[in-house]
Scaffold this motif. Structure first.
Motif, PDB file in Angstrom:
ATOM      1  N   LEU A 284       0.833  -1.208   0.000  1.00 28.15           N
ATOM      2  CA  LEU A 284       0.000   0.000   0.000  1.00 28.15           C
ATOM      3  C   LEU A 284       0.863   1.252   0.000  1.00 28.15           C
ATOM      4  O   LEU A 284       0.690   2.145  -0.830  1.00 28.15           O
ATOM      5  CB  LEU A 284      -0.914  -0.033   1.234  1.00 28.15           C
ATOM      6  N   PHE A 285       1.807   1.305   0.939  1.00 28.68           N
ATOM      7  CA  PHE A 285       2.620   2.520   1.039  1.00 28.68           C
ATOM      8  C   PHE A 285       3.626   2.621  -0.110  1.00 28.68           C
ATOM      9  O   PHE A 285       3.930   3.704  -0.577  1.00 28.68           O
ATOM     10  CB  PHE A 285       3.314   2.590   2.408  1.00 28.68           C
ATOM     11  N   ARG A 286       4.106   1.468  -0.580  1.00 32.29           N
ATOM     12  CA  ARG A 286       5.091   1.477  -1.651  1.00 32.29           C
ATOM     13  C   ARG A 286       4.472   1.957  -2.962  1.00 32.29           C
ATOM     14  O   ARG A 286       5.068   2.725  -3.697  1.00 32.29           O
ATOM     15  CB  ARG A 286       5.680   0.065  -1.818  1.00 32.29           C
ATOM     16  N   PHE A 287       3.247   1.489  -3.262  1.00 37.40           N
ATOM     17  CA  PHE A 287       2.702   1.770  -4.584  1.00 37.40           C
ATOM     18  C   PHE A 287       1.558   2.785  -4.593  1.00 37.40           C
ATOM     19  O   PHE A 287       1.257   3.367  -5.612  1.00 37.40           O
ATOM     20  CB  PHE A 287       2.255   0.458  -5.251  1.00 37.40           C
ATOM     21  N   VAL A 288       0.861   2.976  -3.471  1.00 36.46           N
ATOM     22  CA  VAL A 288      -0.254   3.923  -3.461  1.00 36.46           C
ATOM     23  C   VAL A 288       0.193   5.295  -2.952  1.00 36.46           C
ATOM     24  O   VAL A 288      -0.028   6.297  -3.591  1.00 36.46           O
ATOM     25  CB  VAL A 288      -1.435   3.394  -2.609  1.00 36.46           C
ATOM     26  N   PHE A 289       0.835   5.318  -1.763  1.00 35.61           N
ATOM     27  CA  PHE A 289       1.159   6.616  -1.167  1.00 35.61           C
ATOM     28  C   PHE A 289       2.537   7.157  -1.559  1.00 35.61           C
ATOM     29  O   PHE A 289       2.765   8.360  -1.496  1.00 35.61           O
ATOM     30  CB  PHE A 289       1.092   6.526   0.362  1.00 35.61           C
ATOM     31  N   ALA A 290       3.443   6.270  -1.965  1.00 31.45           N
ATOM     32  CA  ALA A 290       4.835   6.685  -2.176  1.00 31.45           C
ATOM     33  C   ALA A 290       4.944   7.842  -3.151  1.00 31.45           C
ATOM     34  O   ALA A 290       5.711   8.790  -2.918  1.00 31.45           O
ATOM     35  CB  ALA A 290       5.670   5.506  -2.646  1.00 31.45           C
ATOM     36  N   GLY A 291       4.143   7.805  -4.218  1.00 36.24           N
ATOM     37  CA  GLY A 291       4.234   8.839  -5.249  1.00 36.24           C
ATOM     38  C   GLY A 291       3.859  10.210  -4.721  1.00 36.24           C
ATOM     39  O   GLY A 291       4.323  11.240  -5.246  1.00 36.24           O
ATOM     40  N   ALA A 292       3.007  10.262  -3.699  1.00 36.44           N
ATOM     41  CA  ALA A 292       2.501  11.536  -3.203  1.00 36.44           C
ATOM     42  C   ALA A 292       3.359  12.100  -2.069  1.00 36.44           C
ATOM     43  O   ALA A 292       3.194  13.252  -1.685  1.00 36.44           O
ATOM     44  CB  ALA A 292       1.061  11.371  -2.729  1.00 36.44           C
ATOM     45  N   ILE A 293       4.203  11.270  -1.491  1.00 38.83           N
ATOM     46  CA  ILE A 293       5.002  11.734  -0.358  1.00 38.83           C
ATOM     47  C   ILE A 293       6.443  11.910  -0.821  1.00 38.83           C
ATOM     48  O   ILE A 293       7.091  10.955  -1.264  1.00 38.83           O
ATOM     49  CB  ILE A 293       4.935  10.723   0.824  1.00 38.83           C
ATOM     50  N   ASN A 294       6.911  13.135  -0.733  1.00 37.78           N
ATOM     51  CA  ASN A 294       8.262  13.416  -1.208  1.00 37.78           C
ATOM     52  C   ASN A 294       9.222  13.531  -0.031  1.00 37.78           C
ATOM     53  O   ASN A 294       9.073  14.381   0.830  1.00 37.78           O
ATOM     54  CB  ASN A 294       8.255  14.714  -2.040  1.00 37.78           C
TER      55      ASN A 294
ATOM     56  N   TYR B  17      11.323   6.864  -1.069  1.00 32.99           N
ATOM     57  CA  TYR B  17      10.306   6.657  -0.045  1.00 32.99           C
ATOM     58  C   TYR B  17      10.335   5.240   0.514  1.00 32.99           C
ATOM     59  O   TYR B  17      10.082   5.008   1.694  1.00 32.99           O
ATOM     60  CB  TYR B  17       8.899   6.993  -0.562  1.00 32.99           C
ATOM     61  N   VAL B  18      10.670   4.258  -0.336  1.00 31.55           N
ATOM     62  CA  VAL B  18      10.658   2.868   0.136  1.00 31.55           C
ATOM     63  C   VAL B  18      11.635   2.690   1.306  1.00 31.55           C
ATOM     64  O   VAL B  18      11.338   1.995   2.280  1.00 31.55           O
ATOM     65  CB  VAL B  18      10.927   1.856  -1.003  1.00 31.55           C
ATOM     66  N   ASP B  19      12.783   3.338   1.224  1.00 29.73           N
ATOM     67  CA  ASP B  19      13.739   3.208   2.327  1.00 29.73           C
ATOM     68  C   ASP B  19      13.299   4.007   3.547  1.00 29.73           C
ATOM     69  O   ASP B  19      13.581   3.646   4.679  1.00 29.73           O
ATOM     70  CB  ASP B  19      15.138   3.672   1.877  1.00 29.73           C
TER      71      ASP B  19
END
Lengths: 324, 277
Positions: free
Chosen positions: B57-67, B73-75
């Motif tokens: 979820l966080f890797r593919f849904v939210f990662a793009g929106a959180i800079n 973001y994955v790390d």
């Protein structure tokens, strides 16, 4: 008398319940003593305080006042010593569903600090004794209610405790399992175990217990052997069934004179405690005939403990507070 | 005392000191709970699926929106999701104990001559073992979606150790909730108001700087953030980007929180266990 269990003036009020009354008084000066190597029956309806008494005696509940001792050890100040000498089978089948029958019994053995090999052997022996060997390696999810109950009782016996508490052990058992369990209990008492049994089944107390205490609202209202309790009531009960409750009430009124204790009206039948002999039934029939009352049935029977409870409390034991 | 005791005392209990029995009793209870986990494969499967879904979820849904500046973001998120997942995992303590209480098993345990601490110690230990499994599983899934250790394996393991210790301490808190709940469903619902502000209002998923000022005060100092910072320092080595603490200081800070939690939560749970029912 050598008392294995002594209970003196126990009181316990549970908070909650109704606020106006300041909680529920579960024990209200409960006292009794249990002789060693005997079965003592606590008889009473649901909510009478039987389970609360067991919880105090098995050290899982601290009373507000009063004291209790098991084999001379105080249940509050010497709780750990008490736990080492008791076995408990609860009203609810307190066994682990995810473990097998054998695993459940072994766990209880380990937690009783038996050596590993002895815990294993005890588990196997008990499974056999309770006809559960075939199910030993199945998880309890596959057990029937009766099988669970048997395993629960077996778990109480793992450490061969000298004092055993059985809280309504046969509730929900089929007649065959109930009989088996009664035989096990009789065998244990024969070899010196002291058993405190609570029950709502009058037949069970009658069959197993050398001494019975009738408990109501947290205190003992009558105590003695089954025969003594029945003798207090009168030798025989005259049971008359009438056409309707109104006639039943009138019949009770008419036959007051021949009764040794006040007659009890239950629906359209009347139970009348009477003295032995053929004279009383004849007298009763004569009175009824004189007043034009025709019974639909008329019989004499031995008094049961149900009659005892009824005469002591004015209520039937089995119909009181079914859901408490 | 009585002849009955002598005649029946054939099964003499094993000898051993109180402390050694406390450990053995706790291990017996741990064994019981772990067997229980293995006997319900569905529960084990789905409790493993949930942490995996959080990673995805966080890797593919939210990662793009959180800079996150200077770091993928994955790390950034992986140490956070580790802590969040083990914290969620420790709720199992609350649910399990409530269930045992409901079924009358606690009553049976309390009438046995076993150590008074054993049920709680056994349950929390079993949940620790399950959390170790969750961490192993998530490390694998994290690697598959691009997470990399930027320090070294030893420091990474130390990071895992800190967050598992935190989850263990936390499960003693959930033990008290479980023993106070009327049933297992309620125990779970009662645990969430504790769990959500801890895990989400923290530095686990987003930098605390992005939160409003009043929330920053909480998010900077509450234990999950402190543990996440330590894990981030030990796993990523980029702690300086988000915190003024050194990795060593952050780790000590986290361990201090764990110690405080143990000192407060263990006696609370034991106290509750003694008076339950």
């Amino acid at each position: 008398m050598n008392a294995a269990i002594e209970v003196h003036q126990l009181e316990k009020t549970f908070s909650g319940g109704s606020r106006a009354t300041g909680g529920t008084k579960a024990l209200d000066g409960l006292s009794f003593a249990v002789e060693e190597a005997s079965v003592f029956g606590l008889l009473g309806p649901n909510g009478a305080g039987k389970t609360t008494a067991i919880r105090v005696l098995t050290t899982t509940l601290v009373p507000d006042s009063g004291r209790a001792a098991v084999l001379g050890r105080d249940v509050i100040t010497d709780a750990q010593a008490v736990r080492s000498s008791i076995g408990l089978a609860g009203q609810y089948a307190a066994v682990d569903e995810n473990l097998t029958g054998a695993e459940n019994l072994r766990m209880v053995g380990y937690l009783n600090h038996l050596p590993r090999n002895m815990a294993r052997r005890r588990a196997d022996d008990l499974l056999e004794q309770f006809h559960l060997s075939d199910a030993a390696k199945r998880t309890l999810k596959t057990y029937s209610g009766g099988m669970r109950r048997r395993l629960d009782v077996a778990a109480a016996l793992v450490a061969r405790p000298p004092v055993l508490f059985l809280d309504e052990p046969t509730t929900g058992l089929d007649p065959q399992s109930r009989n088996d369990l009664w035989e096990v209990i009789e065998g244990l008492v024969g070899s010196g175990t002291t058993v405190l049994l609570t029950t709502q089944y009058l037949e069970e107390a009658d069959r197993l217990a050398q001494k019975i205490a009738v408990v109501d609202h947290g205190k003992v209202i009558a105590e003695g052997t089954s025969a003594q309790l029945k003798a207090d009531l009168g030798a025989t009960v005259l049971e008359i069934e009438l056409a309707d409750p109104i006639v039943a009430g009138r019949t009770a009124e008419l036959l007051k004179g021949v009764a040794t204790k006040p007659p009890a009206v239950i629906g359209r039948s009347v139970d009348i405690p009477v003295d032995d002999g053929a004279r009383v039934p004849m007298e009763a029939l004569r009175i009824l005939d004189q007043h034009g009352v025709a019974p639909t049935s008329f019989s004499l029977r031995e008094p049961s403990l149900d009659d005892v409870f009824l005469s002591l409390t004015g209520r039937k034991a089995s119909t009181e507070g079914e859901n408490q | 005392m009585s002849t009955a005791t002598i005649a029946l005392g054939v099964d003499q209990p094993d000898t051993g000191s109180r402390a050694s029995w406390a450990v053995r009793d706790a291990l017996t209870v741990t064994w019981r709970y772990l067997l229980g986990y293995l006997r319900i494969p569905e529960a084990l499967f789905f409790s493993s699926v949930q942490p995996i879904m959080f990673v995805l979820l966080f890797r593919f849904v939210f990662a793009g929106a959180i800079n996150i500046p200077h770091l993928g973001y994955v790390d950034y998120m992986m140490p956070g999701i580790f802590v969040q997942s083990v914290a969620f995992g420790s709720v199992a303590t609350s649910i399990g104990l409530a269930e045992d209480l409901q079924k009358g098993l606690i009553e049976r345990f309390r009438a046995l001559p076993m150590a008074r601490s054993a049920v709680l110690a056994g349950r929390t230990t079993a949940d620790l073992v399950r959390n170790i499994w969750v961490v192993v599983l998530m490390t694998g899934v994290g690697y598959a979606v691009g997470f990399r250790i930027h320090t070294n394996p030893l420091e990474f393991l130390a990071g895992c150790g800190v967050l598992l210790l935190f989850a263990y301490a936390l499960s003693w808190g959930f033990a008290t909730i479980g023993l106070s709940a009327p049933n297992s469903e309620t125990a779970q619902v009662m645990s969430f108001p504790v769990l959500f502000p801890l895990t989400f209002a923290s530095s686990a998923f987003v930098p605390v700087k992005s939160m409003p000022g009043w929330l920053q005060a909480w998010a900077n100092h509450q234990p999950v953030s402190v543990v996440v910072n330590a894990a981030r320092g030990l796993m990523d080595g980029h702690l300086a980007l988000f915190s003024s603490e050194s990795v060593g200081a952050a780790t000590l800070h986290a361990l201090a929180w764990c110690a405080v939690m143990v000192v407060v939560l263990v006696p609370l749970a034991v106290h509750r266990y003694r008076r339950v029912g």
